[in-house]
Every structure is written in C-alpha cells, then in structure tokens.
Design a protein around this motif. Sequence first.
Motif, PDB file in Angstrom:
ATOM      1  N   MET A   1      78.916  25.147  74.904  1.00  0.00           N
ATOM      2  CA  MET A   1      78.434  23.836  75.331  1.00  0.00           C
ATOM      3  C   MET A   1      77.536  23.958  76.565  1.00  0.00           C
ATOM      4  SD  MET A   1      78.444  20.681  74.560  1.00  0.00           S
ATOM      5  CE  MET A   1      78.050  19.111  75.275  1.00  0.00           C
ATOM      6  N   LYS A   2      77.965  24.818  77.502  1.00  0.00           N
ATOM      7  CA  LYS A   2      77.189  25.035  78.721  1.00  0.00           C
ATOM      8  C   LYS A   2      75.822  25.614  78.403  1.00  0.00           C
ATOM      9  CE  LYS A   2      77.576  27.244  83.260  1.00  0.00           C
ATOM     10  NZ  LYS A   2      78.401  28.145  84.110  1.00  0.00           N
ATOM     11  N   LEU A   7      69.858  24.637  77.627  1.00  0.00           N
ATOM     12  CA  LEU A   7      68.704  24.647  76.722  1.00  0.00           C
ATOM     13  C   LEU A   7      68.031  23.272  76.681  1.00  0.00           C
ATOM     14  CD1 LEU A   7      67.186  26.396  74.539  1.00  0.00           C
ATOM     15  CD2 LEU A   7      68.646  25.276  72.863  1.00  0.00           C
ATOM     16  N   ILE A   8      68.823  22.226  76.539  1.00  0.00           N
ATOM     17  CA  ILE A   8      68.272  20.866  76.478  1.00  0.00           C
ATOM     18  C   ILE A   8      67.653  20.476  77.818  1.00  0.00           C
ATOM     19  CG2 ILE A   8      68.869  18.423  76.211  1.00  0.00           C
ATOM     20  CD1 ILE A   8      71.055  19.344  74.229  1.00  0.00           C
ATOM     21  N   GLY A   9      68.335  20.816  78.907  1.00  0.00           N
ATOM     22  CA  GLY A   9      67.816  20.500  80.230  1.00  0.00           C
ATOM     23  C   GLY A   9      66.479  21.173  80.491  1.00  0.00           C
ATOM     24  N   THR A 240      72.370  35.258  78.822  1.00  0.00           N
ATOM     25  CA  THR A 240      73.614  34.820  78.197  1.00  0.00           C
ATOM     26  C   THR A 240      73.476  34.645  76.685  1.00  0.00           C
ATOM     27  OG1 THR A 240      74.157  33.613  80.225  1.00  0.00           O
ATOM     28  CG2 THR A 240      75.457  33.090  78.270  1.00  0.00           C
ATOM     29  N   GLY A 241      72.363  34.037  76.266  1.00  0.00           N
ATOM     30  CA  GLY A 241      72.201  33.750  74.844  1.00  0.00           C
ATOM     31  C   GLY A 241      71.287  34.692  74.100  1.00  0.00           C
ATOM     32  N   GLY A 242      70.481  35.490  74.835  1.00  0.00           N
ATOM     33  CA  GLY A 242      69.571  36.433  74.195  1.00  0.00           C
ATOM     34  C   GLY A 242      68.140  35.922  74.170  1.00  0.00           C
TER      35      GLY A 242
END
Length: 301
Positions: A1-2, A7-9, A240-242
């Motif tokens: 969620m974080k 990503l949206i921010g 964190t996500g790649g």
Amino acid sequence: MKLYSALIGLSLIWGLSFVFVETIIGTAGVWGTVFLRCVAGASILFPLLLIKIKNKEIRKNLPWKALLIAGVFNAGLPWALIALSQTQITSNTAAVLNALTPILTGLIGFIAFSIFLNKQQWGGIILGFLGILILMNFNISELFSNSFIGIGTMILATTCYGFATHFTKRYLSRVNEVILSFITLVVGAAIAGIGVIFTEPMALVNVMQSNDWKLFVSIIGLGCVGSGIAYLLYYYLINTGGAAFASTVTYIIPLTALFWGNILLGEPVTKNLLFGLITIFLGVYFANRKSRVTNRLKAAA
C-alpha cells in the motif's frame, strides 16, 4: 500500500511539473529552467542531507562516478531536453510522449543491460511508437523537420530516463534516497549552470527582475516539490519496487498533466492526443509484462 501511495503521489506531482515548465521557460529559458529546478530541489533536501552525512560509513562508500552518471541522465540532460521540447509543443503533448518512458526502459534494458524481451514486449514497444505516429497524424517527415525539437527531444528525454532507471537500480540501489536525490540535483544544476553561461547568460537576471508571482510559485513547485520531494519518492520506488515498477509512474502522469494543462493553461485535449495516449498506454502495458523475461547474464551463469 505504501509503495502504491508513493507511485500515485509522484504521478500527481510530475503531472503538474509540465505546467510549471511551461510557465517558467518563457522567462528563464531552457537551461535557466533546469538550473532553477535543480537548485530549488537541492535546497529543500539539504537539511535532510546534513542529517544523513553524519554517518561516516555512508560518506566513505559513495560511488561517485555512478552518482555523476545518474545526475547527468536523470536530471541535467533529460530536463533540458524536456524544456527545449516545450518551446515547440504543449505540456499536454509532452506529458503524453513522456508515457513512452516504460517502453524505452524495456528497450534500453535489452540493449544496454542484457535483459531479454519476449514477442509480447516487442509488440508493446512497436505499439508505443505507433502512438507517437498518431500524435503526429502519421506525418513521419515532421519528426525530421522542425518538429524534431518538440517530439524528437522528448523521445530522447525518455530514453535518458530509461537508461538512468536501470543504471540506478544496478549500481546505486544501496545509496540512501536523500543522498542520491541531492547529488543528482547538484550534478543537474552544474550542467545547467554551464548551459546558462554559454547560451542564456541573462536568463537568471530576467527571473530576478520579474514581478510575476506565477513564475516564482512555479519555480518553487517545480524545484522544491517536483524535483526535491519527487526524487525522494522516485528513488524509493526504484530501490523498493524495481526499475520497471518505478517507470510505470508515467501511466498516470499524462492523465494528470492533461487535466492541469487544460484547467490551468487552457490547452486543448485533441482526438489525436487521446488516441495517441491510449495507444501508448497499451504499448506500455504489453512492454512491461514480466512473463518469460529473463536476464542474459543470469542465463549464462
């Protein structure tokens, strides 16, 4: 969620950045816009940097050469290309072309970082470039004429982003986001400063003499928020996500940029713009599906 919240921010911040560039560039010029953006962004990160560099181990192990390369290809060069692009095309069109970033990220991964792509991903890349042709109303000759300054430089900017994303993930994943963001912006400011001296020596004087409050709000928004805070989120997403996940921020940026451009600048949302955006989105979707993607180096190991 974080991760998805970040990503949206980031997409909301960078969507508005295209509007800020449009506002600043008329007074500051191309290199002046990049310089102000980098300096403002670095300034807001400086207090956080002072906290981080108290750790001597962090200072000793910094990969300076890699940081320099990241600064060139993540800030100095692409931001100048984007600013130059927006002297010829609207912020709406620039934002839609920016959606090619995930596609170029996949292509650069194949060319420079030995990452295999399957047929579906190659199809996505072709579809993405079809979206560009739709934006140009299939007039390919424009790309090699005056429109190269608008469309071609934007494509070069997304290519820089694609390279920088993979490079950062491979060589800088262990560097703290604050330090990485600050040094990226300082390198970008140095490059832009040289550009100002040789091409637009009066650009910053024009800014200081201006009484336009929108100009200064845009500088703060583009630099402090769109560069400083945004890069903290961006490098967090990469580490964190790649690299592929971080590049998907451009899924949402065109939508927010279309909204801001239409509301704040009155820029039209044309049929070509919408159809081109949809086609690029489809290309991005297929180009970034991870099924059967292998790394040549791992396969050879």
